[in-house]
Design a protein around this motif. Structure first.
Motif, PDB file in Angstrom:
ATOM      1  N   UNK A  79       0.826  -1.201   0.000  1.00 56.45           N
ATOM      2  CA  UNK A  79       0.000   0.000   0.000  1.00 56.45           C
ATOM      3  C   UNK A  79       0.867   1.260   0.000  1.00 56.45           C
ATOM      4  N   UNK A  80       2.003   1.199   0.674  1.00 51.52           N
ATOM      5  CA  UNK A  80       2.917   2.340   0.669  1.00 51.52           C
ATOM      6  C   UNK A  80       3.489   2.573  -0.731  1.00 51.52           C
ATOM      7  N   UNK A  81       3.828   1.495  -1.435  1.00 52.38           N
ATOM      8  CA  UNK A  81       4.311   1.637  -2.811  1.00 52.38           C
ATOM      9  C   UNK A  81       3.221   2.225  -3.695  1.00 52.38           C
ATOM     10  N   UNK A  82       1.995   1.761  -3.504  1.00 56.38           N
ATOM     11  CA  UNK A  82       0.873   2.302  -4.294  1.00 56.38           C
ATOM     12  C   UNK A  82       0.711   3.800  -4.073  1.00 56.38           C
ATOM     13  N   UNK A  83       0.787   4.220  -2.825  1.00 66.18           N
ATOM     14  CA  UNK A  83       0.624   5.647  -2.539  1.00 66.18           C
ATOM     15  C   UNK A  83       1.774   6.473  -3.111  1.00 66.18           C
ATOM     16  N   UNK A  84       2.990   5.927  -3.052  1.00 68.99           N
ATOM     17  CA  UNK A  84       4.130   6.655  -3.613  1.00 68.99           C
ATOM     18  C   UNK A  84       3.984   6.802  -5.127  1.00 68.99           C
ATOM     19  N   UNK A  85       3.531   5.745  -5.806  1.00 64.94           N
ATOM     20  CA  UNK A  85       3.349   5.821  -7.259  1.00 64.94           C
ATOM     21  C   UNK A  85       2.197   6.766  -7.601  1.00 64.94           C
ATOM     22  N   UNK A  86       1.154   6.753  -6.780  1.00 65.11           N
ATOM     23  CA  UNK A  86       0.040   7.674  -7.022  1.00 65.11           C
ATOM     24  C   UNK A  86       0.505   9.120  -6.924  1.00 65.11           C
ATOM     25  N   UNK A  87       1.305   9.422  -5.924  1.00 68.78           N
ATOM     26  CA  UNK A  87       1.830  10.784  -5.797  1.00 68.78           C
ATOM     27  C   UNK A  87       2.747  11.147  -6.958  1.00 68.78           C
TER      28      UNK A  87
ATOM     29  N   UNK B  98      -4.673  -4.917  -4.518  1.00 68.38           N
ATOM     30  CA  UNK B  98      -4.657  -5.327  -5.924  1.00 68.38           C
ATOM     31  C   UNK B  98      -5.692  -4.553  -6.738  1.00 68.38           C
ATOM     32  N   UNK B  99      -6.896  -4.378  -6.171  1.00 68.06           N
ATOM     33  CA  UNK B  99      -7.932  -3.612  -6.878  1.00 68.06           C
ATOM     34  C   UNK B  99      -7.518  -2.149  -7.042  1.00 68.06           C
ATOM     35  N   UNK B 100      -6.891  -1.571  -6.024  1.00 64.33           N
ATOM     36  CA  UNK B 100      -6.406  -0.195  -6.137  1.00 64.33           C
ATOM     37  C   UNK B 100      -5.345  -0.077  -7.232  1.00 64.33           C
ATOM     38  N   UNK B 101      -4.461  -1.060  -7.309  1.00 67.43           N
ATOM     39  CA  UNK B 101      -3.432  -1.037  -8.352  1.00 67.43           C
ATOM     40  C   UNK B 101      -4.056  -1.117  -9.740  1.00 67.43           C
ATOM     41  N   UNK B 102      -5.060  -1.973  -9.906  1.00 62.93           N
ATOM     42  CA  UNK B 102      -5.717  -2.092 -11.205  1.00 62.93           C
ATOM     43  C   UNK B 102      -6.370  -0.774 -11.603  1.00 62.93           C
ATOM     44  N   UNK B 103      -7.020  -0.138 -10.664  1.00 62.48           N
ATOM     45  CA  UNK B 103      -7.653   1.145 -10.961  1.00 62.48           C
ATOM     46  C   UNK B 103      -6.624   2.203 -11.314  1.00 62.48           C
ATOM     47  N   UNK B 104      -5.531   2.221 -10.588  1.00 64.62           N
ATOM     48  CA  UNK B 104      -4.482   3.208 -10.878  1.00 64.62           C
ATOM     49  C   UNK B 104      -3.833   2.939 -12.229  1.00 64.62           C
ATOM     50  N   UNK B 105      -3.697   1.677 -12.613  1.00 70.14           N
ATOM     51  CA  UNK B 105      -3.130   1.357 -13.921  1.00 70.14           C
ATOM     52  C   UNK B 105      -3.998   1.898 -15.047  1.00 70.14           C
ATOM     53  N   UNK B 106      -5.308   1.839 -14.885  1.00 71.59           N
ATOM     54  CA  UNK B 106      -6.191   2.404 -15.908  1.00 71.59           C
ATOM     55  C   UNK B 106      -6.034   3.923 -15.988  1.00 71.59           C
TER      56      UNK B 106
END
Length: 777
Positions: A381-389, A495-503
């Motif tokens: 989740x921390x990696x996801x947030x860093x990539x989102x930023x 995983x669902x958050x990552x899929x949404x961010x990939x789109x």
């Protein structure tokens, strides 16, 4: 103060555990007092005081919380008696065997053990420095920072007694001590203190970010119970998450006793942390606004059940030669080993404490696995947030035009294209790691494991009624399953958050591509306009140069020193007009398509006539070069009386042929229509002279009609002498002339006829065709 659901749930769990521990201590105190009262001689009668259990506590009038409702999230069953109704203990009672390890044995182990490739990778610094060959203490006692970074190693080592309580191992205070020496003193022995009344039935060893020397120490003290070489291989390899449950049919008894769970994924490199040398990591190593340092991380959690096997199990797989395997009692002495290689500060250090009670080793193992899954969700989740930023537009995107332009149009370094590509691919790889962890859990921990019916993994009675201890253990398994599946649900959420961010990233990338494409198209159009303008400038410069070129020539001629100095300028003016005017007319006409076509045709005709005249002149003096033979034969054919009809038509036919030339920039080229002209003819030897002349005249007329896009009539197609003409040695039948099209006949003739020589020769055939006609005549 507002609390989120996760914090509130954690507080409830801790409160419940504290309450359980309090009730357990109170119950033991109550039993002790009853024993004292019953054994006292001064008390003739011991009152029948009921045992303080969970059921009794539930009946107290002051109770406002239901025990069972709280315990659903606690991991403890609410059954606080150490013994069941059938006299069987709820906890493991058999202690671990006494073990002691020395530093000299450690040094010998480093020298003599057959290390695998993975072991050499992990212990590279030891072998590189030759530490085992150096004199003095093998374990350095240097407080503070050390080169092998063992000062940042964190450890949790517990001995679990027969009441299921984990007790942290504490050493006597001997002054400042290095972290390596402190860990070594705790793992080098077990049950070796004779003064200790309660012996350990289980050992929990968790080491986070160990140094190479501590890896070697764990290998030395644990290799009899675990296949540590295999665990090293799991750490070094980048393979996805996997589980190795009890392998009952393995030849290695350690595989039969152990259950290994390995997890591999990515995390953000912590500040001041350094990855292990075998781990793949970002060499930049610092977190910036435009960069995220990602590193590969992983851990291995293993359970070992000691003691003799509880029974045999039959192997139903015919491909394996070993027919029987051994299974071990889940209530036998046990060890849990967890080696974690996470170069960050996000590890959970409170997964085990002295307020918990473990009935056996599998429970402690599952609690450790649950903590690892929890940490995995937290890191991912921390990696996801860093990539989102990193990929999301900054806050001033709505108001700042320059910021919007940066996101819409790519720069020369392709900054955003690289960023979006890296972010999308990283999230995809992370999702693959998450799916691997979930699939590993679901493929191993099936319903048969949780209800105790599995024949190899922690086998039990299966029906939950034969043994009260087994029933109690099944209830604990149900609570553990609920907790682990909660962590699996968190992984699925990530995983669902990552899929949404990939789109979202894909949409940003497409917008960037579209904007950049439009921008590049505009620039291409502008560049084309500049190129046209430059071409016009060059053309103008060329025309100016050409304009002054004849003037320069005339002035150069009349500027010679041998010219009469006192002559008038009439000759200069005449010469200037005579040279400049024709030159300007020629250049002007060549700048037009019609003029280029005119001069090209005239030039071709001039050179053809010149060649014909030169060939005649050379033939007159008795010299015939190879290139002049065609002109000479054409002269002989023209002089023969039987060829006069063709001679009369040759001029018109040649004009028709010349008119069929297409031009490209004024230069003649052969058009597709010209390539379909009917081929030259060879006259058959069986024809009379009159028929031959008539046939040739008719065929030449057909050629002219073809050039005028006129097809022959049916009567002309049935003309019998034409059917006797041959093209390139092949008979031209009705299939080719009458029933077929002129275009198909021309395409066939194109393959068999080689048109060489001058324009006149290309119309009526090459050298071989004229030689054949001459022989026929």
């Amino acid at each position: 103060m507002a609390l989120d659901a996760e914090t509130a749930k954690e507080l409830v769990r801790k409160l419940t555990a504290d309450r359980d521990a309090y009730l357990d201590s109170l119950n033991r105190t109550h039993e002790l007092l009853l024993q004292i009262i019953s054994s006292s001689a001064t008390v003739p009668y011991a009152p029948s005081v009921p045992r303080l259990t969970a059921d009794v506590f539930r009946q107290l009038p002051t109770t406002t919380l239901d025990v069972e409702s709280v315990q659903k999230g606690s991991g403890y069953s609410g059954d606080f008696d150490s013994d069941t109704d059938d006299g069987q203990s709820l906890f493991v009672q058999t202690p671990l065997d006494l073990e002691e390890y020395s530093e000299e044995g450690f040094r010998k182990h480093l020298k003599t053990h057959p290390w695998t490739f993975a072991g050499k990778e992990i212990l590279y610094d030891i072998f590189e420095d030759g530490l085992m060959h150096q004199k003095g203490s093998l374990i350095p006692n240097v407080p503070g920072e050390v080169p092998d970074r063992s000062h940042i190693t964190h450890y949790s080592i517990f001995d679990v007694c027969d009441d299921g309580t984990p007790t942290e191992i504490k050493m006597a205070d001997t002054g400042p001590m290095s972290r390596s020496l402190a860990i070594w003193n705790r793992i080098k022995s077990i049950n070796s203190d004779p003064k200790r009344e309660q012996k350990a039935v289980g050992r929990i060893t968790i080491v986070r970010e160990p140094s190479p020397l501590l890896f070697a120490a764990l290998h030395y003290t644990m290799h009899k119970h675990f296949d540590v070489d295999e665990m090293f291989q799991f750490l070094v390899d980048d393979d996805p998450a996997l589980a190795k449950p009890h392998r009952a049919f393995s030849e290695d008894h350690r595989h039969q006793r152990t259950f290994v769970f390995n997890m591999e994924y990515y995390t953000v490199l912590g500040e001041g942390c350094v990855p292990q040398r075998w781990q793949r990591f970002d060499s930049t190593g610092r977190l910036e606004a435009t960069h995220i340092p990602i590193t590969r991380c992983g851990s291995v959690v293993a359970l070992s059940l000691e003691g003799p096997p509880m029974g045999k199990v039959r192997n139903k797989d015919r491909r394996i030669q070993k027919k029987y395997g051994y299974v071990y009692d889940p209530f036998s002495p046990w060890r849990v080993l967890s080696m974690q290689a996470y170069p960050d500060w996000n590890s959970s250090i409170d997964s085990h404490d002295n307020i918990k009670h473990y009935v056996n080793g599998p429970e402690a193992f599952l609690v450790t696995v649950r903590a690892e899954l929890k940490d995995a969700a937290k890191r991912l989740l921390e990696v996801y947030r860093a990539i989102s930023d990193l990929v999301e537009p900054p806050p001033d995107f709505i108001f700042n035009l320059s910021t919007r332009d940066k996101l819409l149009f790519e720069d020369v370094n392709f900054t955003y294209s690289r960023r979006y590509f890296w972010a999308g691919q990283t999230l995809g790889i992370m999702n693959q790691d998450i799916r691997d962890m979930i699939e590993t859990y679901e493929s191993v921990f099936k319903d048969s494991v949780w209800d105790g019916t599995n024949k190899i993994i922690w086998p039990g009675s299966g029906d939950g009624s034969t043994s009260s201890r087994q029933a109690h253990w099944n209830r604990r398994l149900g609570l553990l399953r609920s907790g682990i599946e909660d962590e699996i649900g968190k992984l699925k959420t990530v995983e669902a958050l990552n899929e949404k961010k990939m789109k979202i990233i894909k949409g940003l990338h497409e917008n960037l591509f579209n904007g950049t494409s439009v921008h590049e198209s505009r620039r291409s159009i502008e560049q084309a306009e500049i190129t046209v303008a430059q071409g016009n400038n060059i053309k103008l410069l060329t025309l100016v140069t050409i304009f002054f070129l004849p003037l320069t020539f005339v002035t150069s001629v009349f500027g010679m020193t041998n010219m009469p100095p006192n002559d008038n300028f009439n000759h200069f003016a005449y010469t200037l007009v005579a040279i400049c005017i024709p030159t300007y007319i020629l250049i002007g006409s060549l700048n037009t398509d019609s003029g280029m076509k005119f001069w090209t045709t005239k030039s071709r005709y001039f050179w053809s006539s010149s060649g014909h005249g030169l060939a005649k002149a050379l033939n007159a003096v008795g010299y015939q070069p190879k290139w002049a033979r065609n002109y000479h034969k054409m002269h002989e054919e023209d002089a023969h009386p039987s060829w006069k009809p063709r001679h009369r038509r040759s001029g018109s036919l040649e004009r028709k042929m010349i008119s069929r030339f297409e031009t490209n920039g004024g230069m003649p080229v052969f058009s597709p229509e010209r390539s379909k002209i009917p081929p030259p003819l060879e006259l058959g030897g069986d024809m009379e002279n009159g028929e031959r002349e008539e046939a040739r005249a008719t065929f030449e007329e057909r050629q002219i009609r073809f050039l005028d896009n006129e097809r022959p009539s049916a009567t002309e197609r049935d003309y019998s002498p034409a059917s006797k003409f041959t093209t390139g040695g092949a008979q031209m039948s009705e299939k080719r002339v009458g029933s077929g099209s002129w275009e198909r006949g021309a395409e066939e003739s194109e393959k068999g006829v080689s048109r060489k020589g001058s324009l006149f020769g290309r119309i009526f055939g090459g050298e071989k065709e004229r030689r054949g006609r001459q022989n026929t005549v």
